[in-house]
Scaffold this motif. Structure first.
Motif, PDB file in Angstrom:
ATOM      1  N   TYR A   1      -7.650   8.053   2.555  1.00 49.95           N
ATOM      2  CA  TYR A   1      -6.511   8.913   2.223  1.00 49.95           C
ATOM      3  C   TYR A   1      -6.694   9.523   0.831  1.00 49.95           C
ATOM      4  O   TYR A   1      -6.515  10.724   0.638  1.00 49.95           O
ATOM      5  CB  TYR A   1      -5.214   8.105   2.285  1.00 49.95           C
ATOM      6  CG  TYR A   1      -4.014   8.829   1.721  1.00 49.95           C
ATOM      7  CD1 TYR A   1      -3.323   9.759   2.493  1.00 49.95           C
ATOM      8  CD2 TYR A   1      -3.587   8.593   0.419  1.00 49.95           C
ATOM      9  CE1 TYR A   1      -2.225  10.438   1.975  1.00 49.95           C
ATOM     10  CE2 TYR A   1      -2.504   9.273  -0.108  1.00 49.95           C
ATOM     11  CZ  TYR A   1      -1.830  10.185   0.676  1.00 49.95           C
ATOM     12  OH  TYR A   1      -0.751  10.856   0.153  1.00 49.95           O
ATOM     13  N   PHE A   2      -7.048   8.683  -0.135  1.00 44.80           N
ATOM     14  CA  PHE A   2      -7.218   9.126  -1.510  1.00 44.80           C
ATOM     15  C   PHE A   2      -8.334  10.162  -1.605  1.00 44.80           C
ATOM     16  O   PHE A   2      -8.191  11.194  -2.259  1.00 44.80           O
ATOM     17  CB  PHE A   2      -7.508   7.921  -2.416  1.00 44.80           C
ATOM     18  CG  PHE A   2      -7.539   8.238  -3.875  1.00 44.80           C
ATOM     19  CD1 PHE A   2      -6.394   8.656  -4.534  1.00 44.80           C
ATOM     20  CD2 PHE A   2      -8.713   8.113  -4.602  1.00 44.80           C
ATOM     21  CE1 PHE A   2      -6.413   8.951  -5.888  1.00 44.80           C
ATOM     22  CE2 PHE A   2      -8.744   8.405  -5.956  1.00 44.80           C
ATOM     23  CZ  PHE A   2      -7.601   8.827  -6.600  1.00 44.80           C
TER      24      PHE A   2
ATOM     25  N   TYR B   1       1.243   3.048  -3.318  1.00 41.84           N
ATOM     26  CA  TYR B   1       0.147   3.862  -3.844  1.00 41.84           C
ATOM     27  C   TYR B   1       0.182   5.295  -3.326  1.00 41.84           C
ATOM     28  O   TYR B   1      -0.815   5.986  -3.338  1.00 41.84           O
ATOM     29  CB  TYR B   1      -1.204   3.223  -3.502  1.00 41.84           C
ATOM     30  CG  TYR B   1      -1.380   1.848  -4.085  1.00 41.84           C
ATOM     31  CD1 TYR B   1      -1.275   1.620  -5.451  1.00 41.84           C
ATOM     32  CD2 TYR B   1      -1.649   0.772  -3.257  1.00 41.84           C
ATOM     33  CE1 TYR B   1      -1.428   0.354  -5.982  1.00 41.84           C
ATOM     34  CE2 TYR B   1      -1.809  -0.503  -3.780  1.00 41.84           C
ATOM     35  CZ  TYR B   1      -1.699  -0.704  -5.141  1.00 41.84           C
ATOM     36  OH  TYR B   1      -1.856  -1.956  -5.662  1.00 41.84           O
TER      37      TYR B   1
ATOM     38  N   VAL C   1       1.463   3.378   7.101  1.00 42.79           N
ATOM     39  CA  VAL C   1       0.746   2.175   6.686  1.00 42.79           C
ATOM     40  C   VAL C   1       1.116   1.003   7.590  1.00 42.79           C
ATOM     41  O   VAL C   1       0.249   0.214   7.985  1.00 42.79           O
ATOM     42  CB  VAL C   1       1.032   1.827   5.205  1.00 42.79           C
ATOM     43  CG1 VAL C   1       0.302   0.566   4.789  1.00 42.79           C
ATOM     44  CG2 VAL C   1       0.632   2.979   4.307  1.00 42.79           C
TER      45      VAL C   1
ATOM     46  N   TYR D   1       0.807  -1.217   0.000  1.00 40.76           N
ATOM     47  CA  TYR D   1       0.000   0.000   0.000  1.00 40.76           C
ATOM     48  C   TYR D   1       0.841   1.267   0.000  1.00 40.76           C
ATOM     49  O   TYR D   1       0.361   2.318  -0.425  1.00 40.76           O
ATOM     50  CB  TYR D   1      -0.994  -0.014   1.169  1.00 40.76           C
ATOM     51  CG  TYR D   1      -2.192  -0.859   0.826  1.00 40.76           C
ATOM     52  CD1 TYR D   1      -3.286  -0.309   0.179  1.00 40.76           C
ATOM     53  CD2 TYR D   1      -2.207  -2.217   1.096  1.00 40.76           C
ATOM     54  CE1 TYR D   1      -4.370  -1.091  -0.176  1.00 40.76           C
ATOM     55  CE2 TYR D   1      -3.290  -3.008   0.748  1.00 40.76           C
ATOM     56  CZ  TYR D   1      -4.363  -2.437   0.114  1.00 40.76           C
ATOM     57  OH  TYR D   1      -5.430  -3.211  -0.262  1.00 40.76           O
ATOM     58  N   SER D   2       2.080   1.200   0.442  1.00 41.64           N
ATOM     59  CA  SER D   2       2.928   2.396   0.397  1.00 41.64           C
ATOM     60  C   SER D   2       3.313   2.728  -1.041  1.00 41.64           C
ATOM     61  O   SER D   2       3.664   3.861  -1.338  1.00 41.64           O
ATOM     62  CB  SER D   2       4.162   2.223   1.269  1.00 41.64           C
ATOM     63  OG  SER D   2       5.021   1.229   0.764  1.00 41.64           O
TER      64      SER D   2
ATOM     65  N   TYR E   1      -8.364   2.295   4.576  1.00 41.95           N
ATOM     66  CA  TYR E   1      -7.433   3.368   4.939  1.00 41.95           C
ATOM     67  C   TYR E   1      -6.978   4.117   3.684  1.00 41.95           C
ATOM     68  O   TYR E   1      -6.956   5.351   3.654  1.00 41.95           O
ATOM     69  CB  TYR E   1      -6.241   2.763   5.692  1.00 41.95           C
ATOM     70  CG  TYR E   1      -5.182   3.733   6.114  1.00 41.95           C
ATOM     71  CD1 TYR E   1      -5.399   4.635   7.154  1.00 41.95           C
ATOM     72  CD2 TYR E   1      -3.934   3.739   5.500  1.00 41.95           C
ATOM     73  CE1 TYR E   1      -4.404   5.523   7.553  1.00 41.95           C
ATOM     74  CE2 TYR E   1      -2.944   4.615   5.895  1.00 41.95           C
ATOM     75  CZ  TYR E   1      -3.187   5.501   6.926  1.00 41.95           C
ATOM     76  OH  TYR E   1      -2.206   6.377   7.319  1.00 41.95           O
ATOM     77  N   TYR E   2      -6.628   3.385   2.635  1.00 38.83           N
ATOM     78  CA  TYR E   2      -6.182   3.980   1.382  1.00 38.83           C
ATOM     79  C   TYR E   2      -7.291   4.819   0.748  1.00 38.83           C
ATOM     80  O   TYR E   2      -7.056   5.933   0.281  1.00 38.83           O
ATOM     81  CB  TYR E   2      -5.715   2.896   0.405  1.00 38.83           C
ATOM     82  CG  TYR E   2      -5.438   3.421  -0.971  1.00 38.83           C
ATOM     83  CD1 TYR E   2      -4.323   4.202  -1.225  1.00 38.83           C
ATOM     84  CD2 TYR E   2      -6.317   3.168  -2.024  1.00 38.83           C
ATOM     85  CE1 TYR E   2      -4.075   4.706  -2.490  1.00 38.83           C
ATOM     86  CE2 TYR E   2      -6.076   3.671  -3.287  1.00 38.83           C
ATOM     87  CZ  TYR E   2      -4.959   4.437  -3.515  1.00 38.83           C
ATOM     88  OH  TYR E   2      -4.728   4.944  -4.762  1.00 38.83           O
ATOM     89  N   ARG E   3      -8.497   4.280   0.745  1.00 34.53           N
ATOM     90  CA  ARG E   3      -9.626   5.008   0.149  1.00 34.53           C
ATOM     91  C   ARG E   3      -9.875   6.326   0.874  1.00 34.53           C
ATOM     92  O   ARG E   3     -10.141   7.344   0.242  1.00 34.53           O
ATOM     93  CB  ARG E   3     -10.886   4.149   0.157  1.00 34.53           C
ATOM     94  CG  ARG E   3     -10.833   3.054  -0.893  1.00 34.53           C
ATOM     95  CD  ARG E   3     -12.072   2.223  -0.938  1.00 34.53           C
ATOM     96  NE  ARG E   3     -13.255   3.056  -1.096  1.00 34.53           N
ATOM     97  CZ  ARG E   3     -14.456   2.730  -0.647  1.00 34.53           C
ATOM     98  NH1 ARG E   3     -14.639   1.598  -0.005  1.00 34.53           N
ATOM     99  NH2 ARG E   3     -15.481   3.511  -0.843  1.00 34.53           N
TER     100      ARG E   3
ATOM    101  N   LEU F   1      -6.514  -1.961   5.237  1.00 36.99           N
ATOM    102  CA  LEU F   1      -5.618  -1.050   4.520  1.00 36.99           C
ATOM    103  C   LEU F   1      -6.292  -0.476   3.271  1.00 36.99           C
ATOM    104  O   LEU F   1      -6.025   0.664   2.892  1.00 36.99           O
ATOM    105  CB  LEU F   1      -4.307  -1.742   4.161  1.00 36.99           C
ATOM    106  CG  LEU F   1      -3.378  -2.021   5.339  1.00 36.99           C
ATOM    107  CD1 LEU F   1      -2.117  -2.729   4.870  1.00 36.99           C
ATOM    108  CD2 LEU F   1      -3.032  -0.765   6.114  1.00 36.99           C
ATOM    109  N   TRP F   2      -7.154  -1.256   2.651  1.00 41.27           N
ATOM    110  CA  TRP F   2      -7.900  -0.750   1.491  1.00 41.27           C
ATOM    111  C   TRP F   2      -8.807   0.407   1.931  1.00 41.27           C
ATOM    112  O   TRP F   2      -8.866   1.450   1.286  1.00 41.27           O
ATOM    113  CB  TRP F   2      -8.705  -1.859   0.844  1.00 41.27           C
ATOM    114  CG  TRP F   2      -9.615  -1.370  -0.234  1.00 41.27           C
ATOM    115  CD1 TRP F   2     -10.971  -1.395  -0.236  1.00 41.27           C
ATOM    116  CD2 TRP F   2      -9.245  -0.756  -1.469  1.00 41.27           C
ATOM    117  NE1 TRP F   2     -11.463  -0.836  -1.393  1.00 41.27           N
ATOM    118  CE2 TRP F   2     -10.429  -0.430  -2.167  1.00 41.27           C
ATOM    119  CE3 TRP F   2      -8.024  -0.437  -2.051  1.00 41.27           C
ATOM    120  CZ2 TRP F   2     -10.416   0.194  -3.411  1.00 41.27           C
ATOM    121  CZ3 TRP F   2      -8.025   0.184  -3.299  1.00 41.27           C
ATOM    122  CH2 TRP F   2      -9.213   0.483  -3.958  1.00 41.27           C
TER     123      TRP F   2
ATOM    124  N   LEU G   1       1.154   6.262  -0.136  1.00 41.25           N
ATOM    125  CA  LEU G   1       1.069   6.387   1.316  1.00 41.25           C
ATOM    126  C   LEU G   1       2.446   6.223   1.937  1.00 41.25           C
ATOM    127  O   LEU G   1       3.287   5.505   1.395  1.00 41.25           O
ATOM    128  CB  LEU G   1       0.121   5.328   1.893  1.00 41.25           C
ATOM    129  CG  LEU G   1      -1.333   5.406   1.448  1.00 41.25           C
ATOM    130  CD1 LEU G   1      -2.076   4.149   1.870  1.00 41.25           C
ATOM    131  CD2 LEU G   1      -1.993   6.625   2.029  1.00 41.25           C
TER     132      LEU G   1
END
Length: 104
Positions: free
Chosen positions: A89-90, A40, A47, A37-38, A85-87, A82-83, A42
């Motif tokens: 963040y995005f 992408y 992460v 994930y980093s 979390y990523y969403r 994490l998905w 982050l």
């Protein structure tokens, strides 16, 4: 495998040493998910910390239900967390760059 089961049970009862040992066993998995994930955009350390928190929460919520293994459960929970979390963040990055508030 009974050693792992004992470790899980002790960790669920908030035994710190058991949780540390369990964390050390699964640290390579946690690191690999964090690295994924980093890539992408982050920060790796952020992460990794999120993945570590997700791991601890997953240990507490784990219920042994065949055919799901502990390792499989942990991997899915970390990936899902994490998905999410990523969403978040995005979405935040889009809001910052555009000046718009997306959704609520």
């Amino acid at each position: 495998m009974s050693g792992l089961k004992e470790l899980i049970l002790k960790a669920k009862k908030k035994n710190v040493k058991a949780m540390e040992e369990l964390f050390d066993k699964f640290k390579p998995l946690i690191k690999s998910r964090a690295k994924r994930y980093s890539r992408y955009g982050l920060e790796y350390n952020d992460v990794f910390q999120q993945a570590a928190l997700l791991f601890i929460l997953a240990v507490y919520h784990y219920k042994e239900k065949p055919p799901t293994t502990f390792a499989g459960y942990i991997k899915k929970r970390i990936d899902w967390g994490l998905w999410v979390y990523y969403r978040k963040y995005f979405k935040q990055q889009i809001e910052i760059s555009s000046g718009l508030k997306i959704g609520d």
